[in-house]
Design a protein around this motif. Structure first.
Motif: not given
Length: 127
Positions: A11-20
């Motif tokens: 897909s043209p979009r990528t997903t990222a998840t960041a956690t603190d």
């Protein structure tokens, strides 16, 4: 940031998840690095402009280490008032995974911003 996760595909979009320590944010981008930076931005809650991004191999071979340099621009309050001044911050990161190296470089920038935004310690009056 305690962890980051990327999901890439066709897909043209990528997903990222960041956690603190207290929050988990997911963001999308045009690639894994863009998505990671957007996820970090959503945790930091500062208006950050990426000015420069470079990646360079510092070792050879299939398991080469990549060095990333990032430079950002942020509006910093002046003397605790409503006025701001634009400041630039640079960070570097290195890893065999260029996405991880990129996150390290960006976090180095963000940590410099956080240090600048910390109030100066109150000086003690002379005894």
């Amino acid at each position: 940031m305690s962890s980051a996760r990327n999901t890439c595909g066709l897909s043209p979009r990528t997903t990222a998840t960041a956690t603190d320590l207290t929050r988990c944010r997911t963001a999308t981008g045009v690639g894994p690095i863009d998505a990671t930076y957007h996820a970090i931005d959503s945790i930091v809650e500062e208006d950050i402009k990426l000015l420069e991004y470079t990646v360079q191999a510092i070792t050879e071979g299939m398991d080469a280490i990549g060095k990333v340099t990032a430079r950002i621009q942020v509006a910093i309050p002046v003397n605790g008032g409503d006025e701001t001044v634009l400041r630039q911050f640079m960070g570097r990161g290195a890893d065999t995974d260029v996405i991880t190296a990129s996150a390290k470089a960006y976090l180095a920038c963000v940590n410099r911003v956080a240090a600048k935004l910390q109030p100066a310690p109150a000086s003690e009056p002379p005894a």
